[in-house]
Motif scaffolding. Structure first.
Motif, mmCIF file in Angstrom:
data_model
loop_
_atom_site.group_PDB
_atom_site.id
_atom_site.type_symbol
_atom_site.label_atom_id
_atom_site.label_comp_id
_atom_site.label_asym_id
_atom_site.label_seq_id
_atom_site.Cartn_x
_atom_site.Cartn_y
_atom_site.Cartn_z
ATOM 1 N N PHE A 1 0.864 -1.178 0.000
ATOM 2 C CA PHE A 1 0.000 0.000 0.000
ATOM 3 C C PHE A 1 0.896 1.221 0.000
ATOM 4 C CE2 PHE A 1 -2.831 3.256 1.670
ATOM 5 C CZ PHE A 1 -4.033 2.948 1.052
ATOM 6 N N GLY A 2 0.827 1.986 -1.062
ATOM 7 C CA GLY A 2 1.654 3.177 -1.203
ATOM 8 C C GLY A 2 0.823 4.371 -1.605
ATOM 9 N N PRO A 3 1.485 5.427 -2.064
ATOM 10 C CA PRO A 3 0.770 6.647 -2.464
ATOM 11 C C PRO A 3 -0.266 6.414 -3.566
ATOM 12 C CG PRO A 3 3.117 7.067 -2.271
ATOM 13 C CD PRO A 3 2.929 5.598 -2.118
ATOM 14 N N GLU A 4 0.031 5.518 -4.516
ATOM 15 C CA GLU A 4 -0.927 5.252 -5.599
ATOM 16 C C GLU A 4 -2.198 4.610 -5.059
ATOM 17 O OE1 GLU A 4 2.264 3.863 -5.677
ATOM 18 O OE2 GLU A 4 3.135 5.541 -6.778
ATOM 19 N N GLU A 5 -2.039 3.673 -4.152
ATOM 20 C CA GLU A 5 -3.197 3.006 -3.549
ATOM 21 C C GLU A 5 -3.987 3.979 -2.672
ATOM 22 O OE1 GLU A 5 -0.450 0.086 -5.030
ATOM 23 O OE2 GLU A 5 -0.098 1.717 -3.624
ATOM 24 N N LEU A 6 -3.282 4.923 -2.060
ATOM 25 C CA LEU A 6 -3.950 5.963 -1.283
ATOM 26 C C LEU A 6 -4.847 6.796 -2.200
ATOM 27 C CD1 LEU A 6 -4.245 7.526 1.436
ATOM 28 C CD2 LEU A 6 -2.332 8.936 0.679
ATOM 29 N N GLU A 7 -4.318 7.179 -3.355
ATOM 30 C CA GLU A 7 -5.104 7.954 -4.322
ATOM 31 C C GLU A 7 -6.314 7.155 -4.806
ATOM 32 O OE1 GLU A 7 -4.948 11.160 -5.144
ATOM 33 O OE2 GLU A 7 -3.374 11.296 -3.627
ATOM 34 N N GLN A 8 -6.131 5.860 -5.027
ATOM 35 C CA GLN A 8 -7.253 5.018 -5.457
ATOM 36 C C GLN A 8 -8.329 4.959 -4.372
ATOM 37 O OE1 GLN A 8 -5.513 1.258 -6.462
ATOM 38 N NE2 GLN A 8 -4.514 2.056 -8.311
ATOM 39 N N ALA A 9 -7.909 4.875 -3.111
ATOM 40 C CA ALA A 9 -8.864 4.839 -2.005
ATOM 41 C C ALA A 9 -9.643 6.153 -1.923
ATOM 42 C CB ALA A 9 -8.144 4.565 -0.687
ATOM 43 N N ILE A 10 -8.974 7.255 -2.229
ATOM 44 C CA ILE A 10 -9.654 8.554 -2.237
ATOM 45 C C ILE A 10 -10.653 8.600 -3.388
ATOM 46 C CG2 ILE A 10 -9.317 11.039 -2.608
ATOM 47 C CD1 ILE A 10 -6.565 10.649 -1.143
ATOM 48 N N LYS A 11 -10.249 8.120 -4.548
ATOM 49 C CA LYS A 11 -11.133 8.143 -5.720
ATOM 50 C C LYS A 11 -12.376 7.283 -5.520
ATOM 51 C CE LYS A 11 -7.633 9.304 -9.109
ATOM 52 N NZ LYS A 11 -6.747 8.822 -10.160
#
Length: 128
Positions: free
Chosen positions: A54-64
């Protein structure tokens, strides 16, 4: 379960920490996850797929996908204050319940150990 509502400032810091985590060794990752849990009440397991990084990209996906909601700083500050008040209230209630509990409900561990040892001895004698 941790929070799912954060300010943009917090999200930026969480994203930075996640990038550091993915570049760190095992011990470093552990410290960063601890910081995420304690400072931000952010639990990676609340948002990731089991067994995947879980990194920054997955964080952005969770926000989306709206698993993480971004609110303004003032609202987040008010939420944190309420959580702190709730925790203090719950802790006070727990202390009061302990103080109100009759003394005889507490276990005398030394007495319990003596009884256990006596029982074990009787079991050993009955097996002989």
């Amino acid at each position: 379960m941790g929070r799912n509502k954060f300010s943009q400032t917090e999200i930026n810091e969480i994203s930075r920490l996640l990038a550091l985590k993915n570049a760190a060794n095992r011990a470093g990752q552990k410290l960063i996850r601890h910081d995420l849990r304690t400072k931000y009440e952010f639990n990676i397991s609340d948002f990731n797929e089991q067994g995947k990084a879980f990194g920054p990209e997955e964080l952005e996906q969770a926000i989306k996908r709206k698993a993480i909601i971004i609110l303004d700083d003032k609202t987040i500050a008010a939420m944190k204050e309420k959580r702190a008040r709730d925790r203090a209230r719950d802790e006070e209630k727990r202390r009061q319940e302990q103080a109100d509990a009759p003394a005889n409900e507490q276990t005398d561990w030394q007495q319990a150990l003596k009884e256990w040892n006596a029982w074990e001895e009787s079991q050993e004698k009955s097996q002989d």
